[in-house]
Design a protein around this motif. Structure first.
Motif, PDB file in Angstrom:
ATOM      1  N   PRO A 134       0.933  -1.325   0.084  1.00  0.00           N
ATOM      2  CA  PRO A 134       0.041  -0.104   0.093  1.00  0.00           C
ATOM      3  C   PRO A 134       0.841   1.351  -0.161  1.00  0.00           C
ATOM      4  O   PRO A 134       0.403   2.197  -0.524  1.00  0.00           O
ATOM      5  N   ASP A 135       2.147   1.193   0.622  1.00  0.00           N
ATOM      6  CA  ASP A 135       2.875   2.588   0.388  1.00  0.00           C
ATOM      7  C   ASP A 135       3.476   2.753  -0.766  1.00  0.00           C
ATOM      8  O   ASP A 135       3.608   3.958  -1.015  1.00  0.00           O
ATOM      9  N   LEU A 136       3.307   1.788  -1.575  1.00  0.00           N
ATOM     10  CA  LEU A 136       3.628   1.960  -3.181  1.00  0.00           C
ATOM     11  C   LEU A 136       2.335   2.456  -4.086  1.00  0.00           C
ATOM     12  O   LEU A 136       2.464   3.271  -4.855  1.00  0.00           O
ATOM     13  N   LEU A 137       1.301   1.598  -3.726  1.00  0.00           N
ATOM     14  CA  LEU A 137       0.008   1.802  -4.448  1.00  0.00           C
ATOM     15  C   LEU A 137      -0.745   2.866  -4.148  1.00  0.00           C
ATOM     16  O   LEU A 137      -1.245   3.756  -5.142  1.00  0.00           O
ATOM     17  N   LEU A 138      -1.020   3.198  -2.900  1.00  0.00           N
ATOM     18  CA  LEU A 138      -1.689   4.178  -2.603  1.00  0.00           C
ATOM     19  C   LEU A 138      -1.551   5.811  -3.209  1.00  0.00           C
ATOM     20  O   LEU A 138      -2.243   6.423  -3.635  1.00  0.00           O
ATOM     21  N   PRO A 139      -0.208   6.055  -2.984  1.00  0.00           N
ATOM     22  CA  PRO A 139       0.032   7.265  -3.653  1.00  0.00           C
ATOM     23  C   PRO A 139      -0.095   7.391  -5.109  1.00  0.00           C
ATOM     24  O   PRO A 139      -0.677   8.479  -5.684  1.00  0.00           O
ATOM     25  N   VAL A 140       0.046   6.572  -5.710  1.00  0.00           N
ATOM     26  CA  VAL A 140      -0.089   6.572  -7.428  1.00  0.00           C
ATOM     27  C   VAL A 140      -1.593   6.534  -7.549  1.00  0.00           C
ATOM     28  O   VAL A 140      -2.069   7.151  -8.837  1.00  0.00           O
ATOM     29  N   LEU A 141      -2.406   5.933  -6.838  1.00  0.00           N
ATOM     30  CA  LEU A 141      -3.686   5.719  -6.874  1.00  0.00           C
ATOM     31  C   LEU A 141      -4.399   6.858  -6.600  1.00  0.00           C
ATOM     32  O   LEU A 141      -5.275   7.477  -7.386  1.00  0.00           O
ATOM     33  N   ARG A 142      -3.851   7.652  -5.670  1.00  0.00           N
ATOM     34  CA  ARG A 142      -4.559   9.145  -5.280  1.00  0.00           C
ATOM     35  C   ARG A 142      -4.422   9.836  -6.405  1.00  0.00           C
ATOM     36  O   ARG A 142      -5.294  10.839  -6.590  1.00  0.00           O
ATOM     37  N   GLU A 143      -3.327   9.800  -7.135  1.00  0.00           N
ATOM     38  CA  GLU A 143      -3.189  10.893  -8.171  1.00  0.00           C
ATOM     39  C   GLU A 143      -4.072  10.692  -9.170  1.00  0.00           C
ATOM     40  O   GLU A 143      -4.352  11.483 -10.073  1.00  0.00           O
ATOM     41  N   GLN A 144      -4.429   9.506  -9.429  1.00  0.00           N
ATOM     42  CA  GLN A 144      -5.459   9.065 -10.614  1.00  0.00           C
ATOM     43  C   GLN A 144      -6.722   9.289 -10.279  1.00  0.00           C
ATOM     44  O   GLN A 144      -7.573   8.993 -11.218  1.00  0.00           O
ATOM     45  N   LEU A 145      -7.210   9.623  -8.968  1.00  0.00           N
ATOM     46  CA  LEU A 145      -8.798   9.782  -8.950  1.00  0.00           C
ATOM     47  C   LEU A 145      -9.087  11.343  -8.701  1.00  0.00           C
ATOM     48  O   LEU A 145      -8.009  12.270  -8.449  1.00  0.00           O
ATOM     49  N   ARG A 146      -9.971  11.505  -9.288  1.00  0.00           N
ATOM     50  CA  ARG A 146     -10.290  13.122  -8.985  1.00  0.00           C
ATOM     51  C   ARG A 146     -10.709  13.373  -7.609  1.00  0.00           C
ATOM     52  O   ARG A 146     -10.889  12.719  -6.531  1.00  0.00           O
ATOM     53  N   PRO A 147     -10.580  14.651  -7.095  1.00  0.00           N
ATOM     54  CA  PRO A 147     -10.766  14.927  -5.922  1.00  0.00           C
ATOM     55  C   PRO A 147     -12.199  14.687  -5.303  1.00  0.00           C
ATOM     56  O   PRO A 147     -13.223  14.962  -6.169  1.00  0.00           O
ATOM     57  N   GLY A 148     -12.200  14.066  -4.251  1.00  0.00           N
ATOM     58  CA  GLY A 148     -13.614  13.422  -3.895  1.00  0.00           C
ATOM     59  C   GLY A 148     -13.879  12.119  -4.292  1.00  0.00           C
ATOM     60  O   GLY A 148     -14.805  11.488  -3.937  1.00  0.00           O
TER      61      GLY A 148
END
Length: 225
Positions: free
Chosen positions: A130-144
């Motif tokens: 998750p320390d690798l996945l969550l940051p890049v996933l957050r960048e690909q989601l719209r705010p909210g």
């Protein structure tokens, strides 16, 4: 082919196919749990009409196809070519559905149109650091944008990176893949640290008469920068 892809190809050949219809007579449906006709559905994703949604570890595509049938733009990624071939054979060309043979992080590191939601059902969120996945996933989601994932609850005392064993033939050693098991409070902390808010973590009990292993369901939103 990577060892991980070989492992999931092997797993795919051992799994039964999704039923032609569920108990309500539907040909497509969304299922978060390991039990048939149990638990919530796609409403957890809170998608807007025509929303863009990412399935991390889509397997044979059943959940993604259901979202496409609702008019969503559903994108599924998986490392197993066997799983993706099975998806193509069963579902064919479904409007609004894209399937990609790649690892989750590799896909997320590309320059892509943002997603309204992402999800994982016993999929890549469970089997990726998750320390690798969550940051890049957050960048690909719209705010909210919503992130929802489900997996088996951790075994008491066995937390963090664990080994999952996929059996092969009688004379062969099992294949090993890593998974990440955390208690609800730890998932909440990890998601908050990586830019998510409104985190809700719960264990949905197994249905009556089933094995007494529930389903861990995690919901969160991508925070505004």
């Amino acid at each position: 082919m990577t060892d991980t892809a070989i492992a999931w190809d092997t797993y795919s050949r051992q799994r039964p196919e999704r039923r032609p219809v569920n108990s309500r007579g539907e040909t497509t449906w969304f299922n978060w749990t390991q039990y048939e006709d149990h638990g919530p559905g796609a409403e957890l994703l809170a998608l807007p009409a025509g929303g863009r949604v990412l399935d991390l570890g889509c397997g044979k595509g059943g959940n993604a196809v259901h979202l496409a049938s609702l008019g969503m733009q559903a994108v599924g990624v998986d490392v197993s070519p066997v799983q993706l071939r099975a998806a193509a054979q069963r579902w064919g060309e479904v409007p609004g559905l894209e399937l990609h043979h790649t690892e989750a992080i590799a896909y997320l590191q590309g320059d892509r149109k943002p997603f309204d939601a992402a999800y994982s059902v016993y999929g890549a969120v469970w089997f990726t650091d998750p320390d690798l996945l969550l940051p890049v996933l957050r960048e690909q989601l719209r705010p909210g944008g919503r992130l929802v994932f489900s997996q088996r609850p951790p075994v008491e005392g066995c937390y963090g990176c664990q080994a999952s064993y996929i059996p092969r033939g009688n004379d062969e050693d099992p294949l090993v893949v890593k998974r990440w098991d955390y208690e609800p409070a730890v998932w909440a902390r990890l998601l908050t640290e990586h830019g998510f808010s409104d985190v809700r973590v719960r264990v949905l009990e197994a249905p009556p008469g089933a094995r007494k292993v529930g389903t861990l369901i995690v919901e969160a939103r991508a925070s505004h920068p």
